[in-house]
Design an enzyme around this catalytic site. Structure first.
Site, PDB file in Angstrom:
ATOM      1  N   LYS A 157      -0.400  11.278   5.952  1.00 52.39           N
ATOM      2  CA  LYS A 157      -0.068  10.181   6.874  1.00 52.39           C
ATOM      3  C   LYS A 157       0.494   8.991   6.123  1.00 52.39           C
ATOM      4  O   LYS A 157       1.527   8.418   6.510  1.00 52.39           O
ATOM      5  CB  LYS A 157      -1.321   9.798   7.665  1.00 52.39           C
ATOM      6  CG  LYS A 157      -1.141   8.661   8.655  1.00 52.39           C
ATOM      7  CD  LYS A 157      -1.542   7.297   8.098  1.00 52.39           C
ATOM      8  CE  LYS A 157      -3.018   7.218   7.767  1.00 52.39           C
ATOM      9  NZ  LYS A 157      -3.383   5.846   7.306  1.00 52.39           N
ATOM     10  N   LYS A 215       0.836  -1.211   0.000  1.00 44.95           N
ATOM     11  CA  LYS A 215       0.000   0.000   0.000  1.00 44.95           C
ATOM     12  C   LYS A 215       0.863   1.251   0.000  1.00 44.95           C
ATOM     13  O   LYS A 215       0.523   2.254  -0.645  1.00 44.95           O
ATOM     14  CB  LYS A 215      -0.940  -0.001   1.218  1.00 44.95           C
ATOM     15  CG  LYS A 215      -1.884   1.204   1.289  1.00 44.95           C
ATOM     16  CD  LYS A 215      -2.811   1.283   0.078  1.00 44.95           C
ATOM     17  CE  LYS A 215      -3.700   2.531   0.110  1.00 44.95           C
ATOM     18  NZ  LYS A 215      -4.775   2.453   1.116  1.00 44.95           N
TER      19      LYS A 215
END
Length: 299
Positions: free
Chosen positions: A246, A178
């Site tokens: 983030k 990811k």
């Protein structure tokens, strides 16, 4: 080893944000009995109208389910849901499975999986890509880390929420994948933002530029979707810029740990930090293009 998952297997879901609520709804549509929990009560009540049951807490969800999915914002949130005072670990049965669809630290994921394993519980990390539309349509791409046998056992769950399923490797590999995904998105989004800014500075309609690029080798999901959001000014999230910041910081951390040269990602982190520092972290990540235009003197 428990038997393979079927629609008779009770499922749990914790974290009913834009992505999580849509995924839980698709599990219900697929015929699963689903018990849910969320910090804000409204999302629970909405899912209950669709046929879900209220778990009351993560531990309550765990007691009602054999497979529990979670989709929460960050690493500390996952740790709290798993191991907090009312966490899943207080209700999970031996041989239960936790599927974490959040995007968090790969290193922490390996640690969490080991802690759960001590209690006989399996954990898969399965961050997803495809955005809110993919979640709604059940066409997400699932990047899965964990034991192959557990992935196979849970395939009916993945098939209810996604379209593409890749078992990347051992625990933490899904999260690492990811990070790679987010790196590619951010790099592409920066290039598109530059291209649209240049078109505007040269007096060319960026909508026409986008149309032309979509017909050639530069076409991409980011150009198709985030590019359109930027040009149309439809910047309500979607996927918030602060969450992309983030995620890209997680990728940078992995790069530092492994000594990987990542200049595009480093610049992307700086640009998203600047965007968020301008009080636009709550907008869709496509809002990054606004920053490129402002720095180009376009108002």
């Amino acid at each position: 080893m428990a038997t393979a998952v079927t629609t008779n297997t009770p499922i749990g879901f914790v974290g009913l944000g834009v992505m999580g609520a849509a995924m839980a709804r698709n599990l219900i549509k697929a015929g699963f009995g689903v018990t849910v929990h969320n910090r804000s009560r409204g999302k629970v009540e909405e899912l209950m109208r669709n046929g879900a049951h209220d778990g009351g807490s993560p531990a309550g969800v765990a007691r009602a389910a054999e497979v529990v999915l979670l989709c929460v914002p960050d690493t500390p949130d996952v740790e709290c849901v798993l191991f907090g005072d009312e966490g899943l670990s207080h209700g999970l049965k031996r041989d239960a499975v936790v599927i974490d669809c959040s995007t968090i630290s790969a290193t922490a994921t390996v640690e969490f999986a080991a802690r759960l394993k001590e209690g006989g519980v399996h954990m898969l990390d399965s961050p997803v890509s495809g955005g809110p539309k993919g979640a709604q349509d059940g066409t997400l791409s699932c990047m899965i880390g964990g034991e192959a046998a557990i992935v196979e056992r849970c395939m009916p769950v993945f098939q209810a929420i996604g379209k593409t399923f890749t078992h990347v490797g051992a625990s933490g590999a899904g999260q690492a994948c990811k990070s790679c995904n987010q790196m590619a998105i951010v790099g592409t989004l920066m290039a598109i933002s530059e291209a649209f800014a240049l078109a505007k500075k040269m007096g060319i309609d960026p909508n026409k530029v986008r149309e032309a690029l979509l017909g050639g080798s530069a076409q991409s999901f980011v150009l198709q979707n985030q590019g359109k959001r930027l040009l149309d000014g439809t910047l309500a999230p979607g996927f918030r810029a602060e969450l992309m910041l983030k995620d890209i910081k997680l990728a940078l951390s992995a790069g530092r740990d492994t000594g990987t040269f990542m200049p595009v990602t480093a610049l992307g982190a700086q640009m998203f930090a600047a965007l968020c520092n301008s009080e636009r972290g709550g907008l869709d990540n496509a809002a990054l293009g606004l920053l490129f235009q402002e720095l180009s003197g376009i108002h």
